[in-house]
Design an enzyme around this catalytic site. Structure first.
Site, PDB file in Angstrom:
ATOM      1  N   LYS A 128       0.331  -0.933   0.003  1.00 42.86           N
ATOM      2  CA  LYS A 128       0.246  -0.220   0.014  1.00 42.86           C
ATOM      3  C   LYS A 128       0.520   1.269  -0.466  1.00 42.86           C
ATOM      4  O   LYS A 128       0.230   2.308  -0.358  1.00 42.86           O
ATOM      5  CB  LYS A 128      -0.814  -0.287   0.752  1.00 42.86           C
ATOM      6  CG  LYS A 128      -2.363  -1.481   0.930  1.00 42.86           C
ATOM      7  CD  LYS A 128      -3.033  -0.764   0.188  1.00 42.86           C
ATOM      8  CE  LYS A 128      -4.502  -2.223  -0.091  1.00 42.86           C
ATOM      9  NZ  LYS A 128      -5.166  -1.791  -0.858  1.00 42.86           N
ATOM     10  N   GLU A 154      -9.391   6.257   3.257  1.00 47.64           N
ATOM     11  CA  GLU A 154     -10.620   5.132   3.837  1.00 47.64           C
ATOM     12  C   GLU A 154      -9.872   3.665   4.233  1.00 47.64           C
ATOM     13  O   GLU A 154      -8.205   4.052   3.374  1.00 47.64           O
ATOM     14  CB  GLU A 154     -11.388   4.376   2.281  1.00 47.64           C
ATOM     15  CG  GLU A 154     -11.245   3.637   1.539  1.00 47.64           C
ATOM     16  CD  GLU A 154     -10.465   4.112   0.665  1.00 47.64           C
ATOM     17  OE1 GLU A 154      -9.460   5.312   0.808  1.00 47.64           O
ATOM     18  OE2 GLU A 154      -9.200   3.594   0.005  1.00 47.64           O
ATOM     19  N   SER A 167       0.917  -9.541  -1.117  1.00 46.81           N
ATOM     20  CA  SER A 167       1.530  -8.628  -0.567  1.00 46.81           C
ATOM     21  C   SER A 167       1.284  -7.444   0.417  1.00 46.81           C
ATOM     22  O   SER A 167       1.847  -6.493   0.597  1.00 46.81           O
ATOM     23  CB  SER A 167      -0.248  -7.431  -1.085  1.00 46.81           C
ATOM     24  OG  SER A 167      -1.128  -8.865  -0.278  1.00 46.81           O
TER      25      SER A 167
END
Lengths: 403, 267
Positions: free
Chosen positions: A93, A115, A385
């Protein structure tokens, strides 16, 4: 190099998916964002600053790890892990958060909102905001806050304000609703740092481009390590940012099969899952959060509540480019259940000494099914990830005394 | 005698209010709050005190342009089993009971597209509705409804916001039929104590590009707001304040609608 795809088109469409389905108030802000993004992409100084931070702050390139014991155990394909879990903050991210935060700064917006579902994007946004001196407010469903407590604390430590969302299912979907309501109110001063490859155009494109560093590195690394392209690239898909980040660099390599893994929850024969492509009785093309894509909805067009053990995959829609890749048959999508993800979580921990995020464990679950069916000279590249530390509370609750 | 419908009904409505030297008052109310029968009674009560038209809310699970009051009401409506079909039935029943003010169906894109855009326009017209307003369908994405609305002579209303630049104003002015929904402020729906100070400038910017009637919404809740509307815009919408009153019963809604309506003639 970021960018370089012919999609989306000028209206923000990937085939019949995408677009800009938002209230008028926001449209000028999307135009402003697109303009600023295009300017930044044309500015070598922007690329240089981002590349510098990726290297010296995020720790890029992240390694490519040959999972020898897992490969031997499964007895088929050679499995390589793209180690986004080793990026700063423990997940992919940060790639997008840093890119967008630099963009926010460039646009003169001092306040960012975000968010978050699993909390990884919230943490990444808080991190990038701390680094660049921006004010950061993160919307998070109260159910997700309960199951990802360590991440809530991380965000607060870095000076972000975490705003609990109690509407609807109290998860990612509702956090996005609330972030959009904030944006519509404070649109002139606030940058919406959207965390996945969804939302109105240009977000799916911007997020993909900032995440495409994953695939660009992995493609180079696998060629260096093995002298060949992988047979299969595999990633979990919630909104789909880590998957699109991996797939993008391989989109023109026709021999490479692209596979996305959705959250199968309690099983795709039930209604307790988040596999948007699994069951067309409860999922159809529709419009949610500004984009046209596949959406889990009832016959009256009301959005269904989804279920997944992993907060990051627990979302009723999917990025529009994934809907396009599926429709054009460039990518294939399958799912893994909560149980299969938990088993994969343990397998990877035991065999490789790597505790994956529950999201990433869904991808590993598909590796466990697929690798044995592949020949020993074939290569399976999977995007790991994120790291699993944030999920220990959840896993302890489920596995607890079975360990 | 059959009622004039669609675009013509809206034109007649604005002519009448203009002749009376006032703005038209178009309350919003969602079907199914607090329950189906009461929502119909609320709308009829407002019709009786002489409001000019209605926005009939069709609930959606994720109303991202709405503030807490309308979120609560539409959530309750969904829990009561309110569907698109049920909302069309409501319009039919209201017409059967003699309600003759214009009614515009207001919802988000997904429930209407799930029903089928063309089918929705046809069924809404058959039920007695006069137009559609879909806040998450800006003109660029509104092609789903455009042809059907045009053929049926139904209004397709678009919105303008304080952030809209000249180019957006021109686009919306070109596409909107019936009226343009002018969002008074940057924000979600909900009552505000005072309206923004720069409204006159904003309305003036829009007037430079269009003759289409302007209807102001978001934040309007009180008689002194209503008085401000005369001479400023052709009409205004009150939503959250009506929903709040409905929480206290039909009489509270009647009183509120009456006070807003009389404010328009005693200013």
């Amino acid at each position: 190099m970021i960018g370089g795809s012919n999609l989306p088109n000028a209206q923000g469409y990937y085939g019949e998916f995408g677009g800009r389905f938002v209230p008028e108030t926001i449209i000028p802000a999307l135009d402003e964002l697109l303009h600023a993004y295009e300017e930044a992409m044309a500015d070598p100084a922007f690329h240089a600053e981002l590349a510098h931070l990726q290297q010296t702050y995020v720790g890029r390139p992240t390694p490519l790890t040959y999972a020898k014991r897992l490969s031997d155990h499964l007895g088929g394909a050679r499995i390589y892990l793209k180690r986004e879990d080793l990026a700063h903050t423990g997940a992919h991210k940060i790639n997008n958060a840093l890119g967008q935060a630099l963009l926010a700064k460039r646009m003169g917006k001092r306040r960012v909102i975000a968010e978050t579902g699993a909390g990884q994007h919230g943490v990444a946004s808080a991190t990038a905001s701390a680094l660049l001196g921006l004010e950061c407010h993160v919307y998070m469903g109260s159910v997700d806050m309960a199951r990802q407590r360590p991440n809530v604390f991380r965000m607060k430590l870095m000076g972000a304000e975490v705003l609990a969302v109690d509407s609807g299912s109290k998860t990612l979907k509702d956090a996005i609703n609330e972030a959009m309501r904030d944006w519509v109110t404070n649109v002139r001063t606030t940058f919406y740092l959207l965390g996945s490859a969804l939302g109105p155009h240009p977000y799916p494109m911007i997020v993909r481009d900032f995440q495409s560093v994953i695939g660009v590195e992995a493609r180079r690394q696998i060629l260096e390590a093995t002298g060949q392209l992988p047979d299969v690239c595999l990633a979990c898909v919630g909104g789909g940012s880590n998957a699109i980040g991996l797939f993008h660099a391989f989109r023109d390599d026709e021999s490479v099969e692209l596979i996305g893994v959705e959250a199968g929850g309690l099983g795709t024969h039930t209604d307790k899952h988040a596999a948007r492509f699994a069951n067309m009785d409860i999922s159809r093309p529709g419009i949610l959060h500004g984009t046209r894509s596949f959406i889990m909805q009832d016959e009256d067009g009301q959005i269904r509540e989804t279920h997944s053990i992993s907060a990051g995959l627990d979302y009723p829609s999917i990025g529009p480019e994934h809907a396009y890749l599926r429709a054009s048959e460039r990518a294939y999508y399958t799912s893994a259940t909560d149980e299969e993800a938990l088993a994969a979580f343990r397998t990877l921990s035991e065999l490789e000494g790597i505790i994956p995020a529950l999201e990433s464990a869904h991808a590993i679950a598909e590796v466990i099914k697929r690798a044995p069916t592949m020949s020993k000279d074939s290569i399976l590249l999977v995007n790991l990830s994120g790291r699993g530390d944030k999920d220990l509370d959840t896993v302890i609750r489920v596995l607890g005394d079975k360990l | 005698m059959s009622r004039v419908s669609g675009l013509a009904a809206l034109e007649a409505m604005f002519e009448r209010s203009k002749a009376e030297g006032r703005a038209a008052f178009l309350p919003y109310f969602p079907i199914g709050y607090p329950d189906y029968e009461t929502s119909l009674a609320v709308i009829q009560a407002m019709a009786e005190v002489g409001v000019d038209g209605f926005e009939i809310g069709v609930p959606f699970s994720d109303p991202l342009a709405d503030g807490p009051m309308i979120q609560m009401a539409t959530q309750k409506a969904l829990e009561n089993g309110t569907t698109v079909r049920k909302c069309l039935q409501a319009v039919r029943e209201l017409r059967r009971c003699g309600l003759d003010q214009p009614m515009l169906m207001m919802s988000y894109a997904n429930p209407l597209l799930a029903y089928g855009a063309e089918r929705f326009v046809a069924d809404a017209q058959a039920a007695g509705a006069d137009g559609v307003i879909v806040p998450d369908l800006p003109p660029e994405e509104a092609h789903y409804f455009a042809r059907a609305c045009q053929q049926a002579q139904m209004c397709q209303v678009f919105m303008l916001a304080p952030t809209s630049d000249e180019q957006r104003i021109r686009l919306v002015a070109e596409r909107a039929t019936g009226f343009i929904y002018v969002v008074s402020l940057t924000g979600v729906t909900g009552a505000r104590a005072e309206l923004p100070a720069d409204l006159t400038d904003f309305i003036g910017r829009i007037r430079q590009h269009t003759q289409t009637p302007l209807v102001l919404g978001f934040g309007i809740s009180q008689p002194h707001h209503a008085r401000q509307m005369n001479g400023l815009v052709e009409g205004f919408i009150v939503g959250s304040a009506v929903v709040r009153a409905a929480g206290q019963g039909v009489d509270a809604v009647r009183d509120l609608a009456h006070s807003l309506r009389t404010a328009l003639v005693n200013s």
